[in-house]
Write an enzyme that holds these catalytic residues in place. Structure first.
Site, PDB file in Angstrom:
ATOM      1  CG  ASP A 191       0.471  -3.978   2.119  1.00 12.33           C
ATOM      2  OD1 ASP A 191      -0.002  -4.540   3.067  1.00 12.33           O
ATOM      3  OD2 ASP A 191       1.013  -2.898   2.242  1.00 12.33           O
TER       4      ASP A 191
ATOM      5  CE  LYS B 144       2.992  -5.536   4.019  1.00  8.97           C
ATOM      6  NZ  LYS B 144       2.590  -4.749   4.820  1.00  8.97           N
TER       7      LYS B 144
ATOM      8  CD  GLU C 141       0.640  -1.391   7.915  1.00 10.11           C
ATOM      9  OE1 GLU C 141       0.427  -0.674   8.931  1.00 10.11           O
ATOM     10  OE2 GLU C 141       1.040  -1.160   6.835  1.00 10.11           O
TER      11      GLU C 141
ATOM     12  CD  GLU D  42       7.787  -0.436   7.534  1.00  7.64           C
ATOM     13  OE1 GLU D  42       6.813  -1.079   7.269  1.00  7.64           O
ATOM     14  OE2 GLU D  42       7.829   0.958   6.958  1.00  7.64           O
TER      15      GLU D  42
ATOM     16  CG  ASP E  96      -0.319   0.037   2.564  1.00  8.64           C
ATOM     17  OD1 ASP E  96       0.967  -0.032   2.639  1.00  8.64           O
ATOM     18  OD2 ASP E  96      -1.236   0.144   3.525  1.00  8.64           O
ATOM     19  CB  SER E  97       4.527   1.735  -0.036  1.00  5.77           C
ATOM     20  OG  SER E  97       4.666   0.533  -0.765  1.00  5.77           O
TER      21      SER E  97
END
Ligand code: KIV
Length: 285
Positions: free
Chosen positions: A82, A112, A114, A181, A43-44
């Site tokens: 993501d 993925k 978070e 991270e 999602d970056s």
């Protein structure tokens, strides 16, 4: 094709592996051909492709759009979608629907998510349904407001212990790997040693099983200052700017297009020449 079982084997064999983000068809194709075994449609992309200040505005529809393009370019790499902010937070049902879209529409092989805590149950449910899950702990950008900025996490003993216990819970719930991270090297190393599943570090030091970088950061395709953990393997922003300046100059002074880039009315003869007369964008497509 790389599978989640291969990723597990990488750890068992002590084989360190490289992961990169990918957001479009061509970069996915190039990265896969260069030997990157795992591509993350992160999602970056909200920040590096779409110009948002954080990853928070990214929607599922935007993620699916990019995931589809990556899946058209890469056929051997393990592809991870993501899950964007608010695509799995409302309920387990919502998480299943969003993850399912990544697999069915986006052509991804895994997702993925978070965080720890509530994410553990979601990980368990998705895994039970055959959707492999990659965890993400430490500096989790979707928590930017709660963290008070993009700050290194796990600096205190309490924070480090929390990251370790979250990691163990995610492993127990069936996650096949965990991104760590923005944590101190000691935390990256100790979590990696405590888990059977592989860890993938970004700003987590050299002790993790794999490393991941954002495509644009790794290639120097950015305009600002890079964070400390980024190594620039190229300087593409400068290359692009200087190529564009040369193009402007050559169009201006009439050097481009020259005869070698122009067609003539009766110039084509034979298959090779005929091919050169094809008008098609992107010579690698
Ligand atoms: O969004 C992303 O690209 C990521 C990686 C940096 C791990 O989450």
């Amino acid at each position: 094709m790389t599978t989640v079982l291969d990723v597990q084997r990488f750890k068992e064999e002590g084989r360190r592996f490289a992961v990169l983000t990918a957001y479009d068809y061509l970069s996915a194709k190039i990265l896969e051909e260069a030997g990157i075994p795992i591509l993350l449609v992160g999602d970056s992309l909200g920040m590096v492709m779409l110009g948002y200040p954080t990853t928070l505005p990214v929607t599922m529809d935007e993620m699916i759009h990019h995931a589809k393009a990556v899946a058209r370019g890469a056929h051997q790499a393990l592809l991870i979608g993501d899950m964007p902010f608010m695509s799995y937070h409302a309920s387990v049902k919502q998480a299943i629907t969003s993850a399912g879209r990544f697999i069915q529409e986006g052509g991804m092989h895994a997702v993925k998510l978070e965080g720890g805590g509530r994410i553990v149950e979601i990980t368990q449910r998705l895994t039970a349904m055959g959707i492999p899950v990659m965890g993400h702990l430490g500096l989790t950008p979707q928590f930017v407001h709660q963290m008070g900025g993009f700050k290194v996490q796990g600096k205190t003993e309490k924070q480090a212990a929390r990251i370790l216990s979250d990691a163990k819970e995610l492993e127990q719930a069936g996650a096949f790997s965990i991104v760590l991270e923005g944590v101190p090297t000691e935390v990256g190393t100790s979590v990696t040693q405590a888990l059977r599943i592989p860890t993938i570090g970004i700003g987590a030091g050299p002790g993790t099983d794999g490393q991941v970088l954002v495509f644009h950061d790794m290639l120097g395709l950015t305009t600002g200052k890079a964070p400390k953990f980024v190594k620039r393997y190229a300087n593409l922003a400068e290359e692009i700017a200087s190529a564009a300046q040369r193009y402007v100059r050559e169009v201006g002074d009439g050097t481009f297009p020259g005869p070698e880039h122009s067609y003539s009315a009766n110039g084509s003869a034979g298959p090779a020449k005929a091919q050169r007369d094809e008008v098609k964008y992107g010579s690698s497509v």
